[in-house]
Design a protein around this motif. Structure first.
Motif, PDB file in Angstrom:
ATOM      1  N   ILE A  41       0.742  -1.190   0.041  1.00 23.13           N
ATOM      2  CA  ILE A  41       0.017   0.027  -0.015  1.00 23.13           C
ATOM      3  C   ILE A  41       0.765   1.317   0.010  1.00 23.13           C
ATOM      4  CG2 ILE A  41      -1.905   1.248   1.304  1.00 23.13           C
ATOM      5  CD1 ILE A  41      -2.615  -1.781   2.127  1.00 23.13           C
ATOM      6  N   ALA A  42       1.974   1.172   0.540  1.00 23.13           N
ATOM      7  CA  ALA A  42       3.069   2.533   0.778  1.00 23.13           C
ATOM      8  C   ALA A  42       3.306   2.603  -0.621  1.00 23.13           C
ATOM      9  CB  ALA A  42       4.030   2.066   1.657  1.00 23.13           C
ATOM     10  N   ARG A  43       3.854   1.689  -1.417  1.00 25.10           N
ATOM     11  CA  ARG A  43       4.143   1.985  -2.821  1.00 25.10           C
ATOM     12  C   ARG A  43       3.220   2.285  -3.653  1.00 25.10           C
ATOM     13  NH1 ARG A  43       6.916  -4.027  -3.574  1.00 25.10           N
ATOM     14  NH2 ARG A  43       9.129  -3.596  -2.958  1.00 25.10           N
ATOM     15  N   ALA A  44       1.846   2.086  -3.562  1.00 23.09           N
ATOM     16  CA  ALA A  44       0.849   2.541  -4.317  1.00 23.09           C
ATOM     17  C   ALA A  44       0.436   3.980  -3.957  1.00 23.09           C
ATOM     18  CB  ALA A  44      -0.737   1.596  -3.966  1.00 23.09           C
ATOM     19  N   VAL A  45       0.559   4.360  -2.722  1.00 25.02           N
ATOM     20  CA  VAL A  45       0.310   5.589  -2.086  1.00 25.02           C
ATOM     21  C   VAL A  45       1.434   6.565  -2.883  1.00 25.02           C
ATOM     22  CG1 VAL A  45       0.637   7.405   0.067  1.00 25.02           C
ATOM     23  CG2 VAL A  45      -0.706   5.117   0.058  1.00 25.02           C
ATOM     24  N   LYS A  46       2.632   6.090  -2.865  1.00 27.79           N
ATOM     25  CA  LYS A  46       3.646   6.913  -3.466  1.00 27.79           C
ATOM     26  C   LYS A  46       3.657   6.925  -4.869  1.00 27.79           C
ATOM     27  CE  LYS A  46       8.774   7.253  -3.770  1.00 27.79           C
ATOM     28  NZ  LYS A  46       9.017   7.329  -5.091  1.00 27.79           N
ATOM     29  N   ASP A  47       3.235   5.932  -5.750  1.00 27.39           N
ATOM     30  CA  ASP A  47       3.054   5.881  -7.138  1.00 27.39           C
ATOM     31  C   ASP A  47       1.889   6.784  -7.324  1.00 27.39           C
ATOM     32  OD1 ASP A  47       5.403   4.296  -7.201  1.00 27.39           O
ATOM     33  OD2 ASP A  47       4.605   2.492  -7.727  1.00 27.39           O
ATOM     34  N   GLY A  48       0.788   6.418  -6.839  1.00 28.93           N
ATOM     35  CA  GLY A  48      -0.681   7.093  -7.222  1.00 28.93           C
ATOM     36  C   GLY A  48      -0.608   8.378  -6.816  1.00 28.93           C
ATOM     37  N   LEU A  49      -0.001   8.890  -5.992  1.00 29.31           N
ATOM     38  CA  LEU A  49      -0.246  10.227  -5.594  1.00 29.31           C
ATOM     39  C   LEU A  49       0.983  11.270  -5.874  1.00 29.31           C
ATOM     40  CD1 LEU A  49      -1.621  10.188  -2.005  1.00 29.31           C
ATOM     41  CD2 LEU A  49      -2.771  10.365  -4.235  1.00 29.31           C
ATOM     42  N   GLY A  50       2.074  10.387  -6.753  1.00 34.17           N
ATOM     43  CA  GLY A  50       3.307  11.098  -7.221  1.00 34.17           C
ATOM     44  C   GLY A  50       3.843  11.765  -5.952  1.00 34.17           C
ATOM     45  N   ALA A  51       4.119  11.010  -4.819  1.00 39.84           N
ATOM     46  CA  ALA A  51       4.662  11.585  -3.505  1.00 39.84           C
ATOM     47  C   ALA A  51       6.295  11.405  -3.690  1.00 39.84           C
ATOM     48  CB  ALA A  51       4.495  10.864  -2.301  1.00 39.84           C
ATOM     49  N   ASP A  52       7.181  12.283  -3.096  1.00 41.06           N
ATOM     50  CA  ASP A  52       8.590  12.103  -3.048  1.00 41.06           C
ATOM     51  C   ASP A  52       9.068  11.017  -2.115  1.00 41.06           C
ATOM     52  OD1 ASP A  52       8.863  14.312  -4.855  1.00 41.06           O
ATOM     53  OD2 ASP A  52       8.635  15.772  -3.312  1.00 41.06           O
ATOM     54  N   GLY A  53       8.328  10.840  -1.216  1.00 46.12           N
ATOM     55  CA  GLY A  53       8.574   9.849  -0.067  1.00 46.12           C
ATOM     56  C   GLY A  53       7.476   9.301   0.577  1.00 46.12           C
TER      57      GLY A  53
END
Ligand code: AMP
Length: 143
Positions: free
Chosen positions: A73-85
């Motif tokens: 889920i952390a990977r999906a949050v980062k990828d889905g929202l374009g987060a830096d970290g």
């Protein structure tokens, strides 16, 4: 001594479908949903279905099963929202900041230069959380 688990907590009610959540993910081990008082846009909680008060009394098998769900889920949050970290947080007992006494892990998307909002701060309406949830779910489906 450990305080016993009580199933009157709000996450137990979400697990029993007594109250709603903006759901991101669910399988036989865990459910993940949007935090209603987000410290960052896209703040997700991952909650194991097996009852425990927090990390300290959890069955090690629950922790072992939870970790890959948190990672996914952390990977999906980062990828889905374009987060830096991603910041991953978990609190144990009131002195540490725990307010809901069913084990859960916070996943917080981070962007350079953006501070986290305060813990258990302002409540956001479900409507505002749905578009973020949809982007995270799309990233989960694409993974
Ligand atoms: P903790 O302080 O680690 O126990 O975190 C509990 C988290 O649950 C906080 O970030 C709250 O904003 C969040 N929270 C409380 N009630 C709900 C709810 N009904 N749905 C989603 N998140 C919630």
């Amino acid at each position: 001594m450990t305080t016993p688990y009580e199933d009157s907590n709000i996450f137990a009610k979400i697990l029993r479908r007594e109250i709603p959540c903006v759901k991101v993910y669910e399988d036989d081990v865990a459910i993940a949903f949007m935090d209603v008082m987000p410290q960052a846009d896209g703040h997700v909680l991952v909650v194991p279905k097996a009852p425990s008060r927090n990390f300290l009394d959890a069955d090690p098998a629950t922790l072992a099963a939870l970790a890959p769900r948190v990672q996914k889920i952390a990977r999906a949050v980062k990828d889905g929202l374009g987060a830096d970290g991603i910041t991953i947080m978990q609190f144990n007992e009131p002195a540490s900041g725990q307010t809901v006494f069913h084990l859960h892990v916070h996943i917080l998307p981070r962007w350079e230069g953006v501070e986290l909002r305060r813990h258990s701060g302002d409540m956001v309406k479900a409507d505002a959380l749905v578009p973020l949830r949809d982007r995270i779910v799309a990233a989960l489906e694409a993974a």
